[in-house]
Design a protein around this motif. Structure first.
Motif, mmCIF file in Angstrom:
data_model
loop_
_atom_site.group_PDB
_atom_site.id
_atom_site.type_symbol
_atom_site.label_atom_id
_atom_site.label_comp_id
_atom_site.label_asym_id
_atom_site.label_seq_id
_atom_site.Cartn_x
_atom_site.Cartn_y
_atom_site.Cartn_z
ATOM 1 N N ASP A 7 38.349 45.340 42.767
ATOM 2 C CA ASP A 7 38.914 44.590 41.639
ATOM 3 C C ASP A 7 40.386 44.253 41.864
ATOM 4 O O ASP A 7 40.867 43.224 41.390
ATOM 5 N N ARG A 8 41.094 45.107 42.575
ATOM 6 C CA ARG A 8 42.512 44.881 42.868
ATOM 7 C C ARG A 8 42.717 43.924 44.047
ATOM 8 O O ARG A 8 43.846 43.572 44.377
ATOM 9 N N GLY A 9 41.623 43.566 44.731
ATOM 10 C CA GLY A 9 41.718 42.682 45.886
ATOM 11 C C GLY A 9 42.143 43.377 47.162
ATOM 12 O O GLY A 9 42.537 42.729 48.130
ATOM 13 N N ILE A 10 42.039 44.685 47.192
ATOM 14 C CA ILE A 10 42.472 45.450 48.365
ATOM 15 C C ILE A 10 41.367 45.566 49.399
ATOM 16 O O ILE A 10 41.626 45.539 50.597
ATOM 17 N N VAL A 11 40.128 45.693 48.952
ATOM 18 C CA VAL A 11 38.978 45.713 49.861
ATOM 19 C C VAL A 11 37.992 44.641 49.429
ATOM 20 O O VAL A 11 37.935 44.269 48.258
ATOM 21 N N SER A 12 37.238 44.164 50.406
ATOM 22 C CA SER A 12 36.234 43.147 50.094
ATOM 23 C C SER A 12 34.904 43.417 50.770
ATOM 24 O O SER A 12 33.963 42.659 50.603
ATOM 25 N N GLY A 13 34.823 44.461 51.537
ATOM 26 C CA GLY A 13 33.576 44.782 52.208
ATOM 27 C C GLY A 13 33.509 44.155 53.586
ATOM 28 O O GLY A 13 34.399 43.440 54.025
ATOM 29 N N LYS A 14 32.417 44.449 54.253
ATOM 30 C CA LYS A 14 32.165 43.885 55.577
ATOM 31 C C LYS A 14 31.794 42.417 55.411
ATOM 32 O O LYS A 14 31.722 41.904 54.307
ATOM 33 N N GLY A 15 31.511 41.749 56.493
ATOM 34 C CA GLY A 15 31.160 40.335 56.451
ATOM 35 C C GLY A 15 29.979 40.025 55.554
ATOM 36 O O GLY A 15 29.884 38.943 54.979
ATOM 37 N N ASP A 16 29.076 40.984 55.376
ATOM 38 C CA ASP A 16 27.910 40.772 54.523
ATOM 39 C C ASP A 16 28.184 41.142 53.063
ATOM 40 O O ASP A 16 27.288 41.128 52.229
ATOM 41 N N GLY A 17 29.429 41.488 52.746
ATOM 42 C CA GLY A 17 29.803 41.822 51.378
ATOM 43 C C GLY A 17 29.544 43.266 51.006
ATOM 44 O O GLY A 17 29.910 43.694 49.919
#
Length: 157
Positions: A7-17
């Protein structure tokens, strides 16, 4: 912790989300996280000609602009000590010097001893339940780093 960092935009996951909480964290990933967690990743200039995603996204160039001493072996796993070092380095936190370290398996002459002790005193990390050990040279998984980074951020709010 993962959801809050997302939610803070710090992580977004791997390429598959997917976040892959048990996966090993790389030095490139902690570089991104450390810059994002310390609000040092605004207005990054992308470099699409570069080979590595962290270079393409501008994280490496930003770290160089800031004069951060970071490991350029970006795909290597990040150790527990290195993660704490890079978080405090990116945050320009003076960790101080200590005569002893509160974890029985961390010697005062360990490369990241002062970062580890400062993190222990700030309660960003704790030792293993039965031994109190920190295991500074062990790899850190993605779930563990989410918990540490969440505590790191909360300590400044």
């Amino acid at each position: 912790n993962v959801e809050d960092l997302k939610d803070r935009g710090i992580v977004s996951g791997k390429g598959d989300g997917k976040y892959d909480p048990t996966g090993t964290l790389t030095k490139a990933e902690i570089l991104k996280i450390a810059l994002e967690a310390n609000a040092k990743a605004e207005n990054l200039v992308e470099h699409p000609e570069e080979d590595h995603w962290a270079e393409q996204a501008g994280y490496v160039a930003r770290a160089e602009e800031l004069g951060l001493a970071f490991d350029t072996d970006l795909d290597e796993p990040a150790t527990r000590g290195y993660v704490l070092y890079l978080l405090t380095e990116a945050g320009e936190i003076d960790v101080g010097e200590y005569d002893s370290i509160g974890f029985p398996d961390v010697e005062v002459n360990h490369e990241y001893a002062f970062d580890i002790e400062n993190s222990r005193l700030q309660e960003w990390v704790s030792g293993d339940g039965d031994t109190g050990n920190f295991r500074p040279d062990d790899n850190l998984n993605r779930a563990e780093v989410a918990k540490i980074v969440e505590k790191f951020i909360e300590s400044f709010e």
